[in-house]
Write a protein that holds these residues in place. Structure first.
Motif, PDB file in Angstrom:
ATOM      1  N   PRO A  14      26.014  84.101  29.030  1.00 53.54           N
ATOM      2  CA  PRO A  14      26.754  84.334  27.791  1.00 53.54           C
ATOM      3  C   PRO A  14      26.025  85.352  26.901  1.00 53.54           C
ATOM      4  CG  PRO A  14      26.186  81.996  28.050  1.00 53.54           C
ATOM      5  CD  PRO A  14      25.501  82.743  29.142  1.00 53.54           C
ATOM      6  N   TRP A  15      26.725  85.859  25.902  1.00 54.45           N
ATOM      7  CA  TRP A  15      26.111  86.784  24.955  1.00 54.45           C
ATOM      8  C   TRP A  15      25.253  85.994  23.968  1.00 54.45           C
ATOM      9  CZ3 TRP A  15      24.523  91.441  24.274  1.00 54.45           C
ATOM     10  CH2 TRP A  15      24.220  91.917  22.995  1.00 54.45           C
ATOM     11  N   HIS A  16      23.968  86.334  23.908  1.00 49.58           N
ATOM     12  CA  HIS A  16      23.038  85.746  22.944  1.00 49.58           C
ATOM     13  C   HIS A  16      22.224  86.862  22.295  1.00 49.58           C
ATOM     14  CE1 HIS A  16      23.900  81.555  23.763  1.00 49.58           C
ATOM     15  NE2 HIS A  16      23.716  81.743  25.055  1.00 49.58           N
ATOM     16  N   ASN A  17      22.938  87.810  21.664  1.00 52.10           N
ATOM     17  CA  ASN A  17      22.313  88.889  20.900  1.00 52.10           C
ATOM     18  C   ASN A  17      21.268  89.678  21.681  1.00 52.10           C
ATOM     19  OD1 ASN A  17      23.819  88.397  18.494  1.00 52.10           O
ATOM     20  ND2 ASN A  17      22.578  86.576  18.215  1.00 52.10           N
ATOM     21  N   ASN A  18      21.505  89.892  22.949  1.00 52.61           N
ATOM     22  CA  ASN A  18      20.645  90.692  23.814  1.00 52.61           C
ATOM     23  C   ASN A  18      19.233  90.115  23.958  1.00 52.61           C
ATOM     24  OD1 ASN A  18      20.203  92.898  25.569  1.00 52.61           O
ATOM     25  ND2 ASN A  18      19.301  94.099  23.921  1.00 52.61           N
ATOM     26  N   LEU A  19      19.071  88.822  23.786  1.00 56.57           N
ATOM     27  CA  LEU A  19      17.762  88.208  23.970  1.00 56.57           C
ATOM     28  C   LEU A  19      17.392  88.225  25.445  1.00 56.57           C
ATOM     29  CD1 LEU A  19      18.049  85.196  21.509  1.00 56.57           C
ATOM     30  CD2 LEU A  19      16.698  87.276  21.209  1.00 56.57           C
ATOM     31  N   SER A  20      16.179  88.654  25.722  1.00 59.45           N
ATOM     32  CA  SER A  20      15.710  88.793  27.093  1.00 59.45           C
ATOM     33  C   SER A  20      15.775  87.471  27.848  1.00 59.45           C
ATOM     34  CB  SER A  20      14.263  89.308  27.074  1.00 59.45           C
ATOM     35  OG  SER A  20      13.806  89.523  28.379  1.00 59.45           O
ATOM     36  N   ARG A  21      16.313  87.530  29.052  1.00 55.76           N
ATOM     37  CA  ARG A  21      16.371  86.430  30.013  1.00 55.76           C
ATOM     38  C   ARG A  21      17.389  85.326  29.681  1.00 55.76           C
ATOM     39  NH1 ARG A  21      12.164  86.979  33.606  1.00 55.76           N
ATOM     40  NH2 ARG A  21      12.121  84.791  34.173  1.00 55.76           N
ATOM     41  N   ILE A  22      18.082  85.433  28.516  1.00 55.14           N
ATOM     42  CA  ILE A  22      19.091  84.408  28.187  1.00 55.14           C
ATOM     43  C   ILE A  22      20.434  84.998  27.779  1.00 55.14           C
ATOM     44  CG2 ILE A  22      17.368  82.672  27.556  1.00 55.14           C
ATOM     45  CD1 ILE A  22      18.205  83.198  24.606  1.00 55.14           C
ATOM     46  N   SER A  23      20.534  86.327  27.764  1.00 54.54           N
ATOM     47  CA  SER A  23      21.763  86.985  27.322  1.00 54.54           C
ATOM     48  C   SER A  23      22.219  88.014  28.346  1.00 54.54           C
ATOM     49  CB  SER A  23      21.514  87.696  25.985  1.00 54.54           C
ATOM     50  OG  SER A  23      22.665  88.408  25.555  1.00 54.54           O
ATOM     51  N   CYS A  24      23.524  88.233  28.390  1.00 51.54           N
ATOM     52  CA  CYS A  24      24.029  89.393  29.129  1.00 51.54           C
ATOM     53  C   CYS A  24      23.612  90.649  28.363  1.00 51.54           C
ATOM     54  CB  CYS A  24      25.546  89.305  29.295  1.00 51.54           C
ATOM     55  SG  CYS A  24      26.511  89.218  27.785  1.00 51.54           S
ATOM     56  N   VAL A  25      23.706  91.785  29.004  1.00 51.21           N
ATOM     57  CA  VAL A  25      23.274  93.038  28.371  1.00 51.21           C
ATOM     58  C   VAL A  25      24.333  93.526  27.391  1.00 51.21           C
ATOM     59  CG1 VAL A  25      21.846  93.713  30.330  1.00 51.21           C
ATOM     60  CG2 VAL A  25      24.188  94.510  30.207  1.00 51.21           C
ATOM     61  N   PRO A  26      23.919  94.354  26.419  1.00 50.27           N
ATOM     62  CA  PRO A  26      24.899  94.877  25.470  1.00 50.27           C
ATOM     63  C   PRO A  26      25.897  95.814  26.139  1.00 50.27           C
ATOM     64  CG  PRO A  26      22.661  95.617  24.911  1.00 50.27           C
ATOM     65  CD  PRO A  26      22.570  94.795  26.149  1.00 50.27           C
ATOM     66  N   GLU A  27      27.052  95.898  25.545  1.00 49.56           N
ATOM     67  CA  GLU A  27      28.049  96.844  26.031  1.00 49.56           C
ATOM     68  C   GLU A  27      27.495  98.256  25.872  1.00 49.56           C
ATOM     69  OE1 GLU A  27      31.885  96.118  24.256  1.00 49.56           O
ATOM     70  OE2 GLU A  27      31.861  94.014  24.878  1.00 49.56           O
ATOM     71  N   GLY A  28      27.881  99.133  26.778  1.00 52.83           N
ATOM     72  CA  GLY A  28      27.401 100.503  26.749  1.00 52.83           C
ATOM     73  C   GLY A  28      27.540 101.141  28.114  1.00 52.83           C
ATOM     74  N   THR A  29      26.985 102.329  28.272  1.00 53.63           N
ATOM     75  CA  THR A  29      27.018 103.051  29.539  1.00 53.63           C
ATOM     76  C   THR A  29      25.587 103.201  30.041  1.00 53.63           C
ATOM     77  OG1 THR A  29      29.039 104.229  28.943  1.00 53.63           O
ATOM     78  CG2 THR A  29      27.694 105.187  30.699  1.00 53.63           C
ATOM     79  N   TYR A  30      25.385 102.811  31.306  1.00 58.59           N
ATOM     80  CA  TYR A  30      24.055 102.795  31.898  1.00 58.59           C
ATOM     81  C   TYR A  30      24.074 103.505  33.247  1.00 58.59           C
ATOM     82  CZ  TYR A  30      23.671  99.090  28.454  1.00 58.59           C
ATOM     83  OH  TYR A  30      23.711  98.374  27.280  1.00 58.59           O
ATOM     84  N   GLU A  31      23.026 104.275  33.520  1.00 59.38           N
ATOM     85  CA  GLU A  31      22.889 104.881  34.841  1.00 59.38           C
ATOM     86  C   GLU A  31      22.407 103.817  35.818  1.00 59.38           C
ATOM     87  OE1 GLU A  31      20.971 108.687  37.194  1.00 59.38           O
ATOM     88  OE2 GLU A  31      20.195 108.192  35.204  1.00 59.38           O
ATOM     89  N   LEU A  32      22.977 103.831  37.031  1.00 59.09           N
ATOM     90  CA  LEU A  32      22.573 102.915  38.085  1.00 59.09           C
ATOM     91  C   LEU A  32      21.625 103.630  39.044  1.00 59.09           C
ATOM     92  CD1 LEU A  32      26.000 101.247  38.968  1.00 59.09           C
ATOM     93  CD2 LEU A  32      24.233 100.399  37.417  1.00 59.09           C
ATOM     94  N   VAL A  33      20.575 102.929  39.454  1.00 61.96           N
ATOM     95  CA  VAL A  33      19.632 103.465  40.439  1.00 61.96           C
ATOM     96  C   VAL A  33      19.402 102.412  41.516  1.00 61.96           C
ATOM     97  CG1 VAL A  33      18.494 105.031  38.825  1.00 61.96           C
ATOM     98  CG2 VAL A  33      17.616 102.707  39.108  1.00 61.96           C
TER      99      VAL A  33
END
Length: 131
Positions: free
Chosen positions: A32-51
């Protein structure tokens, strides 16, 4: 190449649909969304490069680059976000509940089969996440 992840947020997990060129590639589960807290939240919306990335635990998988205030955000196999994820994204073949799905390894292979050849040819691949 551009993939798009359209999310729906729930108290017990985040479900999504991953699209390529407007067609459904697979589904996804996250915490779930938990304000981008590490290890307990999904990542924020945005565009990310995949590697491409390899680890002994997850074998070949994908990593999202430049996630704000986060490291090692991966796309790897998992069928239960709350039990198996620590902030990463898991592709699944079918959603079964909030943050749960089935046949994640099959969905991951499908994504990798499409994305890896692009990366191998030095082409950029992006994932845009939105609700």
């Amino acid at each position: 190449m551009k993939l798009e992840l359209i999310r729906t947020y729930f108290p017990d997990g985040t479900n999504g649909t991953i699209f390529l060129n407007g067609k459904i590639l697979c589904y996804s589960i996250e915490l779930p969304w938990h304000n981008n807290l590490s290890r307990i939240s999904c990542v924020p919306e945005g565009t990310y490069e995949l590697v491409k990335r390899y680890s002994p635990t997850h074998k070949w998988h994908l990593q999202l680059n430049n996630v704000p205030n986060r490291q090692l955000i991966l796309i790897h196999a998992a069928n239960d976000a709350m039990k198996e994820l620590k902030g990463c994204i898991a592709p699944v073949s079918l959603l079964t509940a909030e943050g749960k799905g089935i046949e994640s390894r099959i969905a991951l292979k499908k994504i990798n089969a499409i994305v890896f050849p692009e990366i191998n040819q030095k082409k950029q691949v992006f994932l845009t996440i939105k609700s």
